[in-house]
Design a protein around this motif. Structure first.
Motif: not given
Length: 220
Positions: A175-178, A201-202, A206-208, A218-220
């Motif tokens: 789990r990472l800060p985003c 939950t985006p 939303d981009a994360v 960038f993950v999503r």
């Protein structure tokens, strides 16, 4: 990769900004560092309630701010609420450390958009020279907020949620800060050294972007 080390350059609301691995946002055109949820005095507040937690988080936060100012050309820091955690943050040791830091940066502009914890804790000491404002505080094209669900005239930069994102494989999870970047608002991760996080939950659109501590991805 943007022009600032350990950052990712993106464009929001027509402005170039840098998402920093140190869980902050840098707005180059204004030489502004945007910091969410630093929660000065949170550890002291827990200790006042008899909870044995580490000392030194105030100093850790101040050293982290200094490191960011060595990394970027910063003339203004915008705090997106929850600067102080509770009334215990007014303890003399916490205040002395903050004042010493402020005296070492006399020309630095500081603005605090009041958050929910600030309203309970009370405003920081006047000697810290912080401009106090209520949300939303607008400086086009952005509206600076603590709460991310406000109606704002500009693109909202907010905190409050302490967002984290779960990266999972078949065998492990992390789990990472985003940063959560939506069409009309961005939620920044919490900056404070002792603040925890909330797995998000985006939403649609939303981009994360997660911070590994060294880089932003960038993950999503």
């Amino acid at each position: 990769m943007g022009g600032v080390a350990n950052s990712l350059e993106i464009v929001v609301a027509g402005e170039i900004v840098n998402l920093l691995a140190q869980k902050t946002l840098y707005w180059p055109r204004k030489k502004m560092l945007v910091v969410a949820d630093i929660h000065f005095g949170k550890a002291a507040s827990f200790r006042a309630l008899g909870v044995p937690v580490p000392r030194g988080t105030t100093t850790q936060n101040l050293v982290a701010l200094d490191a960011l100012m060595a990394l970027c050309e910063v003339e203004h820091i915008m705090f997106l609420g929850d600067f102080l955690h509770a009334r215990a943050a007014h303890a003399s040791a916490t205040q002395a450390a903050m004042l010493a830091w402020r005296l070492s940066h006399p020309d630095l502009a500081l603005t605090l958009v009041r958050g929910n914890h600030d309203r309970h804790a009370g405003d920081p000491a006047a000697a810290l020279g912080i401009d106090m404002v209520d949300e939303p505080y607008s400086l086009a094209p952005f509206s600076f907020c603590h709460h991310p669900d406000l109606a704002t005239p500009g693109y909202a930069l907010a905190g409050h949620i302490h967002p984290t994102y779960l990266l999972a494989t078949r065998f492990d999870a992390l789990r990472l800060p985003c940063f959560v970047v939506g069409p009309h608002r961005m939620i920044l991760p919490s900056f404070g050294a002792f603040t925890g996080g909330f797995s998000i939950t985006p939403g649609i659109g939303d981009a994360v972007f997660v911070s590994s501590g060294d880089q932003v991805h960038f993950v999503r």
